[in-house]
Enzyme design. Structure first.
Site, PDB file in Angstrom:
ATOM      1  N   THR A 124      62.012  -7.084  59.118  1.00 27.48           N
ATOM      2  CA  THR A 124      63.642  -6.475  58.389  1.00 27.48           C
ATOM      3  C   THR A 124      62.794  -5.435  58.059  1.00 27.48           C
ATOM      4  O   THR A 124      62.335  -4.923  57.049  1.00 27.48           O
ATOM      5  CB  THR A 124      63.376  -7.245  56.998  1.00 27.48           C
ATOM      6  OG1 THR A 124      63.622  -8.995  57.766  1.00 27.48           O
ATOM      7  CG2 THR A 124      65.046  -7.002  56.954  1.00 27.48           C
ATOM      8  N   GLU A 125      63.815  -4.539  57.921  1.00 23.22           N
ATOM      9  CA  GLU A 125      63.988  -3.039  57.388  1.00 23.22           C
ATOM     10  C   GLU A 125      62.468  -2.506  58.051  1.00 23.22           C
ATOM     11  O   GLU A 125      61.631  -2.043  56.733  1.00 23.22           O
ATOM     12  CB  GLU A 125      63.788  -2.769  56.169  1.00 23.22           C
ATOM     13  CG  GLU A 125      65.269  -3.807  55.822  1.00 23.22           C
ATOM     14  CD  GLU A 125      66.207  -2.287  55.864  1.00 23.22           C
ATOM     15  OE1 GLU A 125      66.435  -1.644  56.322  1.00 23.22           O
ATOM     16  OE2 GLU A 125      67.397  -2.558  55.097  1.00 23.22           O
ATOM     17  N   SER A 126      61.424  -2.553  58.640  1.00 25.55           N
ATOM     18  CA  SER A 126      60.510  -2.641  59.332  1.00 25.55           C
ATOM     19  C   SER A 126      59.074  -3.229  57.565  1.00 25.55           C
ATOM     20  O   SER A 126      58.357  -2.616  57.194  1.00 25.55           O
ATOM     21  CB  SER A 126      59.900  -0.918  59.427  1.00 25.55           C
ATOM     22  OG  SER A 126      60.648  -0.427  60.843  1.00 25.55           O
ATOM     23  N   TRP A 165      60.923   0.965  55.567  1.00 24.15           N
ATOM     24  CA  TRP A 165      60.912   2.338  56.218  1.00 24.15           C
ATOM     25  C   TRP A 165      62.091   2.619  55.209  1.00 24.15           C
ATOM     26  O   TRP A 165      62.913   4.191  55.250  1.00 24.15           O
ATOM     27  CB  TRP A 165      61.921   1.991  57.565  1.00 24.15           C
ATOM     28  CG  TRP A 165      63.065   1.193  57.177  1.00 24.15           C
ATOM     29  CD1 TRP A 165      63.816   1.105  57.025  1.00 24.15           C
ATOM     30  CD2 TRP A 165      64.193   1.892  58.632  1.00 24.15           C
ATOM     31  NE1 TRP A 165      64.717   0.665  57.752  1.00 24.15           N
ATOM     32  CE2 TRP A 165      65.339   0.740  58.840  1.00 24.15           C
ATOM     33  CE3 TRP A 165      63.841   2.631  59.861  1.00 24.15           C
ATOM     34  CZ2 TRP A 165      65.657   0.960  59.590  1.00 24.15           C
ATOM     35  CZ3 TRP A 165      65.061   1.918  61.398  1.00 24.15           C
ATOM     36  CH2 TRP A 165      65.947   1.388  60.940  1.00 24.15           C
TER      37      TRP A 165
END
Lengths: 382, 396
Positions: free
Chosen positions: B144-146, B294
């Site tokens: 999730t979201e890097s 990120w």
């Protein structure tokens, strides 16, 4: 700011510490923020004024039909100031005294001084009128015709109009037909330090929600009481402290009783400055559910006292303040919900009060005085 | 030779409706069906459908074109419910052979911080969905979201992945470039790093008139790409970049349409599937003990867990795991997982510096303030807690 030579005549009907409402406080703070930069003379009714301002104060003696100047008593004389004759007498005396001296600008606060402002402008001095509220706001939509006319005449004649929010600016455009091009917004400021005082000791009252303001229809107290009923159904130990008084006080007390809230509502009446600070500091949260609120300084004061705040969208403060809850004044269930949430979820009230406190710090009197000087320069130099 | 791994993520949260404190315990539904539906339809019209069409055409016209996508389960479920055409379009693109799919957590959640069991469960749910819809078994994982650290890599290895994606942040790279192959410390996994500068050129700056490179054209971008001296460049952006974050009027669709032909003018650039990068030989291993992501300028978890409201909401949600699972009620479990989607916590952010604009962009459709986001979420969680309690009482 040195080197600005502008002589200002401020005309007002109230001046802190001898004051009735927000107007006297606001004018005092404006003067305070400018006292060392500009040459200011403040013209006030005969108040036996004894405050501390580095300005020249001129008191206007004139015939009063009412004994409204027992100034040490905490009653409001603005609401007694309701006769046309009285206003005319005051303004005649005011015009006479101001015209004895030479000024660059007349800065007239609220309608009670507008007739003198207009007269002095005719004699050649530029006029700024300052609208702190409107007759519509103060009377809950039942304005006195002659007062509205006086406000309108003042704004129409003035070189520039100052208001304390865009919200109020819109009202001036809408209700009085004043073009936006001659209105300037100068937000109020706040003395943060005053609200930083700590109060120790046990809080005997338990959790309470604070309201501060005059008891008039515009303040949304009817809505607040109904919301209180919903809150107390969920959390019976919650108290509501209602600071202030006004024409609606008796009917509000009656409504509280009808709603079965008599054990939860505390009507304090008017309180001293010291008591007010204590009320803010000890509260769990602050509400300002106003139907119409030109600015809403009390909300900034509560934020300065590190309290989470709920304000109505129909207020000046709502247009620039971010770290708070904003509600529609008619949405009683939402108001109740936010009160309960702030009482229930401590991370919410912590986050909001910390961020709100920091945000309130932006409203310095330095910024206010810069704003005012800017408007003065515009009028003087075009 | 530069290998270009062009990638995008498709995600939609199950947004919750306004839930009054006074409604707690009344058993009302939590999700805003109308809002979710209308947003999904709008974004499908403006972004998903036209962009997928272009990508499919590009795959047909340029045999070397490659595209990498990852989807969240909540995106796919909403597509199924609100706009099945989007699924059809995805399957069409898949048929071209140009698409590679990376795995994500099913609910776009912070499940890694909840428990190993929950994390594994959500990744497995996702793998199952990929098998069902596209008949693939992804080898690359993107959390999730890097969001990433050494332990996320270890968990991904446990689940059978060969490569893992995160942000190419200076925080751990220092002077090094994100375009070199690294191994994730303590694992056999290849760590694939997003080139955020070249990603943000498209994702953020594309339609910013103040940017000195504005307007960005496909030939300009292709020339930049050919000038890169690294072995690879991984672009990872929100799929909605095309048509939604940047409206078609900005020229973003034309940019995409012309990119492959402009790239083909340079013999040293080739499009790749991310799994092709696994063949590169790692130059080093990267030790990343703390969390990176990120999001925002901070590139850490503070976008979701930065303030006390977010932490408290996350912990309240997390603390329900055992009870929810004890009920063995699939509906309650699904609701709990939907409430664990990271977006709910993102809406509660009070961060100011720089990123507030991005937060507000994503929040304005749902809440006017982080305080409303928090209180609304907590009201729902209180109600949900009661529902779980009641269910458990009945089970006993």
């Amino acid at each position: 700011m040195e080197g600005i030579e502008i002589r200002i005549a401020m005309l007002t009907s109230e001046l802190f510490p001898v004051f009735a409402g927000g107007l006297g406080k606001a004018v005092y703070n404006f003067a305070k923020s400018l006292e060392n930069q500009l040459d200011i003379t403040i013209f006030i009714p005969k108040l036996e004024w004894d405050g501390d301002l580095n300005c020249k104060i001129v008191e206007i003696p004139f015939d009063l039909t009412l004994h409204v100047y027992k100034t040490r008593e905490k009653f409001s004389y603005a609401e007694d100031w309701d006769s046309r004759t009285q206003t005319d007498n005051f303004n005649r005396a005011l015009t006479k005294l101001v015209s004895l001296e030479q000024f660059d600008i007349i800065h007239a606060h609220d309608w009670m001084t507008f007739p003198a402002g207009i007269e002095l402008q005719k004699q050649g001095t530029p006029l700024i009128v300052h609208m702190h509220s409107t007759e519509y706001d103060r009377t809950g939509g039942n304005p006195r015709d002659w007062v509205v006319k006086m406000e309108k005449a003042g704004m129409e004649a003035a070189d520039l109009v100052i208001t304390n929010s865009r919200y109020l600016q819109c009202e001036l455009e809408k209700l009085y037909g004043i073009p936006a091009s001659k209105i300037r917004v100068v937000y109020n400021g706040i003395n943060m330090a005053k609200f930083q005082k700590s109060f120790f000791g046990t809080k005997k009252l338990g959790p309470y929600v604070l309201f501060v303001g005059r008891h008039t229809i515009q303040k949304g107290l009817w809505q607040l009481l109904h919301a209180a009923r919903l809150v107390i159904d969920k959390r019976p130990e919650t108290k509501f402290m209602i600071v202030g008084k006004g024409p609606d006080t008796p009917s509000l007390i009656k409504l509280a009783a009808e709603l079965g809230l008599h054990e939860n509502m505390i009507f304090t009446g008017q309180v001293s400055e010291e008591q007010l600070v204590a009320a803010y500091r000890l509260a769990d949260l602050f509400v300002m559910p106003s139907v119409s609120e030109p600015f809403g300084l009390v909300a900034l004061e509560a934020a300065a006292a590190e309290k989470p705040i709920i304000i109505s969208k129909t207020s000046g403060v709502a247009e620039f303040f971010y770290h708070c809850f904003k509600v529609d004044y008619w949405d009683i269930r939402r108001l109740a919900s936010h009160i309960l949430e702030l009482l229930e979820y401590s991370p919410l009230s912590d986050e909001m009060s910390v961020r709100g406190f920091r945000e309130a710090q932006n409203f310095t009197w330095d910024k206010v005085s810069q704003g005012l000087v800017h408007v003065y320069k515009e009028v003087k130099h075009g | 030779m530069v290998k270009l791994g062009f990638s995008a993520v498709l995600h939609q949260p199950w947004r919750i409706r306004k839930f009054n404190f006074l409604e707690i315990g009344q058993g009302k539904n939590y999700f805003d069906e109308e809002l979710n539906k209308s947003l999904f339809k709008r974004i499908s019209r403006k972004s998903y459908l036209p962009t997928l069409k272009i990508m499919t055409e590009l795959a047909e016209d340029h045999k070397d074109f490659r595209i990498n996508l990852s989807f969240t389960g909540s995106f796919l479920d909403q597509a199924e419910r609100y706009r099945p055409k989007v699924l059809t379009a995805l399957k069409e693109l898949n048929k071209t052979g140009a698409l590679e799919i990376a795995a994500e957590t099913y609910y776009h959640s912070l499940a890694f911080l909840v428990s190993a069991g929950e994390f594994d469960a959500q990744v497995k749910l996702h793998l199952k969905k990929m098998k069902e819809l596209f008949n693939v078994r992804p080898v690359i994982f993107r959390n999730t979201e890097s969001f990433y650290n050494n332990d996320v890599a270890k968990a991904a290895e446990r689940l059978g992945f060969k490569g893992i994606i995160t942000e190419g942040s200076e925080k751990f790279l220092g002077w090094r470039s994100p375009g070199h192959p690294y191994r994730a410390d303590g694992t056999k996994l290849m760590l694939l790093l997003r080139n955020y500068r070249m990603s943000d050129d498209i994702g953020f700056r594309f339609s910013a008139p103040m940017w000195e490179e504005y307007p960005l054209t496909a030939d300009k971008y292709a020339s930049w790409m050919s000038a890169v001296s690294d072995p690879y460049v991984m672009i990872y952006i929100d799929f909605e970049t095309f048509g939604e974050h940047h409206w078609p009027e900005t020229g973003i669709m034309e940019f995409l349409r012309h990119l492959p032909s402009e790239m083909s003018k340079y013999s040293n650039v080739s499009w790749v599937k991310l799994s092709e990068l696994l063949k590169l030989k790692p130059v080093d291993s990267l030790d990343i003990p703390w969390f990176v992501s990120w999001a925002d300028v901070d590139r850490d978890l503070s976008a979701w867990l930065g303030n006390r409201m977010q932490q408290s909401a996350f912990n309240s949600h997390k603390s329900l795991e055992a009870d929810v699972k004890k009920t063995a009620d699939p509906e309650l479990l699904e609701t709990w997982r939907k409430l664990g989607t990271s977006d709910h916590f993102y809406y509660m952010s009070t961060k100011f510096a720089g990123d507030e604009e991005v937060h507000n962009y994503f929040r304005c459709e749902v809440y006017s303030s982080p305080y409303e986001a928090f209180s609304n979420y907590m009201n729902i969680l209180q109600d949900f807690k009661l529902a779980v309690k009641n269910k458990l009482a009945r089970v006993k």
